[in-house]
Design a protein around this motif. Sequence first.
Motif, PDB file in Angstrom:
ATOM      1  N   LEU A  55       0.796  -0.948  -0.108  1.00 20.12           N
ATOM      2  CA  LEU A  55       0.017   0.645   0.054  1.00 20.12           C
ATOM      3  C   LEU A  55       0.756   1.462  -0.280  1.00 20.12           C
ATOM      4  O   LEU A  55       1.998   1.398   0.602  1.00 20.12           O
ATOM      5  N   SER A  56       0.101   2.038   0.018  1.00 23.09           N
ATOM      6  CA  SER A  56       0.923   3.423  -0.569  1.00 23.09           C
ATOM      7  C   SER A  56       1.263   4.378   1.361  1.00 23.09           C
ATOM      8  O   SER A  56       2.294   4.272   1.077  1.00 23.09           O
ATOM      9  N   THR A 174      20.340   7.969   1.485  1.00 20.00           N
ATOM     10  CA  THR A 174      20.981   8.708  -0.058  1.00 20.00           C
ATOM     11  C   THR A 174      20.103   8.450  -0.548  1.00 20.00           C
ATOM     12  O   THR A 174      19.299   7.726  -1.192  1.00 20.00           O
ATOM     13  N   PRO A 175      20.355  10.369  -1.665  1.00 20.79           N
ATOM     14  CA  PRO A 175      19.159   9.943  -2.768  1.00 20.79           C
ATOM     15  C   PRO A 175      20.247   9.396  -3.940  1.00 20.79           C
ATOM     16  O   PRO A 175      21.336   8.220  -4.597  1.00 20.79           O
ATOM     17  N   GLY A 176      18.730   8.917  -4.553  1.00 22.82           N
ATOM     18  CA  GLY A 176      18.813   7.465  -5.996  1.00 22.82           C
ATOM     19  C   GLY A 176      18.439   6.175  -5.547  1.00 22.82           C
ATOM     20  O   GLY A 176      19.096   5.085  -6.431  1.00 22.82           O
ATOM     21  N   VAL A 201      10.744   1.964  -2.753  1.00 17.93           N
ATOM     22  CA  VAL A 201      10.758   2.968  -2.654  1.00 17.93           C
ATOM     23  C   VAL A 201      10.102   4.338  -2.900  1.00 17.93           C
ATOM     24  O   VAL A 201      10.175   4.316  -4.092  1.00 17.93           O
ATOM     25  N   PHE A 202       9.649   4.996  -1.529  1.00 15.56           N
ATOM     26  CA  PHE A 202       8.919   6.029  -1.752  1.00 15.56           C
ATOM     27  C   PHE A 202      10.302   7.465  -2.271  1.00 15.56           C
ATOM     28  O   PHE A 202      11.341   7.602  -1.722  1.00 15.56           O
ATOM     29  N   LYS A 203       9.231   8.396  -2.259  1.00 21.24           N
ATOM     30  CA  LYS A 203      10.222   9.699  -2.802  1.00 21.24           C
ATOM     31  C   LYS A 203       9.811  10.629  -2.162  1.00 21.24           C
ATOM     32  O   LYS A 203       8.583  11.231  -1.099  1.00 21.24           O
ATOM     33  N   PRO A 204      10.891  11.918  -1.668  1.00 17.60           N
ATOM     34  CA  PRO A 204      12.439  11.220  -1.437  1.00 17.60           C
ATOM     35  C   PRO A 204      12.560  10.197  -0.454  1.00 17.60           C
ATOM     36  O   PRO A 204      13.564   9.943  -0.919  1.00 17.60           O
ATOM     37  N   THR A 219       6.694  -8.455   6.809  1.00 17.12           N
ATOM     38  CA  THR A 219       6.018  -6.763   6.106  1.00 17.12           C
ATOM     39  C   THR A 219       7.540  -6.028   7.004  1.00 17.12           C
ATOM     40  O   THR A 219       7.575  -5.839   8.051  1.00 17.12           O
ATOM     41  N   ILE A 220       8.031  -4.809   6.018  1.00  9.32           N
ATOM     42  CA  ILE A 220       8.999  -4.181   6.671  1.00  9.32           C
ATOM     43  C   ILE A 220       8.312  -2.619   6.312  1.00  9.32           C
ATOM     44  O   ILE A 220       8.564  -2.678   4.641  1.00  9.32           O
ATOM     45  N   HIS A 221       8.644  -1.408   6.932  1.00  7.06           N
ATOM     46  CA  HIS A 221       8.244  -0.149   6.696  1.00  7.06           C
ATOM     47  C   HIS A 221       9.370   0.779   7.168  1.00  7.06           C
ATOM     48  O   HIS A 221       9.699   0.339   8.603  1.00  7.06           O
ATOM     49  N   VAL A 222       9.670   1.268   6.875  1.00  4.38           N
ATOM     50  CA  VAL A 222      10.991   2.222   6.801  1.00  4.38           C
ATOM     51  C   VAL A 222      10.716   3.849   6.773  1.00  4.38           C
ATOM     52  O   VAL A 222      10.818   3.757   5.583  1.00  4.38           O
ATOM     53  N   THR A 223      10.754   4.371   7.472  1.00  3.92           N
ATOM     54  CA  THR A 223      10.770   5.938   7.975  1.00  3.92           C
ATOM     55  C   THR A 223      11.612   6.031   8.565  1.00  3.92           C
ATOM     56  O   THR A 223      12.238   6.450   9.084  1.00  3.92           O
TER      57      THR A 223
END
Length: 320
Positions: A55-56, A174-176, A201-204, A219-223
């Motif tokens: 999901l978003s 890290t960008p990209g 991978v969410f932006k940014p 499931t893993i969710h990273v902030t």
Amino acid sequence: MFFEGSEKKAEVFVDPKQLCLLTDISDDFWAALVNCCNARILSTMSNQKCKAFLLSESSLFVWADRFVILTCGETRLVNSVEYFIQKIGVDKLVHVTYQRKNEYFSHAQPSCFGDDIKLLSRYLAGKALRFGEMDSHHNYVFHQDNGFRANPEHKTYELLAYQISSQASEKLTTPGLTASQIREFLQLERLLPGFSLDDFVFKPYGYSVNAIRDHQYLTIHVTPQANSSYVSVESNLNLIERAPLILDILQPASFDLLSFNEFDFQQQTSRFIPDHYISKSLVKETLSNNYQVYFANYILPKKHFSRAIMLDIASDNHAL
């Protein structure tokens, strides 16, 4: 930049004699259910035992007789639960559990736990409990109070990591950064051998992954933002056994463990949790639905002074 990673969670069992969630419910129904809490489905994968929706805002897992949904951000998950009850009918429900943990900025949420369970109480008689101290990490649990008795083999685990190390935060912002690079950093092949993975991978910043193998899921969710870093891991795999690897990668300043029906919780935490973490909160409760719930909050004691954090007075109240 701030994002509320703390999740709300619902688990809903149905009567398999009346309904099979894998075959009788369309993906359009699940999309509408997810939309009710202001989230959307990004991707889907499935096997014969389980269907997983990324999901978003977090994840949805569906089996023949139940589903588990987690949402983060400013979603109102209880609206999705209400949608399911209204569309499917209370007569087809076997049991409902609803959870919320403490948020970084609870004032930004569209509802509180009390609001949510008032809504659920229109449809279900239930009981509510708080695990953990009010002025520290805690988790609220509401469960339907009926004749349901949980199967002792139905085990779930949650590991919630706060203030991950500066090295982990810098790597994950890290960008990209690509999904494969994050998988390598989190050592997912070692953590989940033989599992099918679906990630985004969410932006940014930000990362989510669903993993399934037969009926098993993780499931893993990273902030990863340094000012509000948070990583949640939810599974029916034993996360206490896997905690040393997860903690070694993230090196959080504190973390929570929550388990349902892990009867060897104390013995396993004594064996697997690194000694440099100290337990600040320990709660054990057997619910009227026969779930034995353990909650523990661990902290990494500070040995050195840190600097105060400078705030931007002109920014929005999330920074304050």
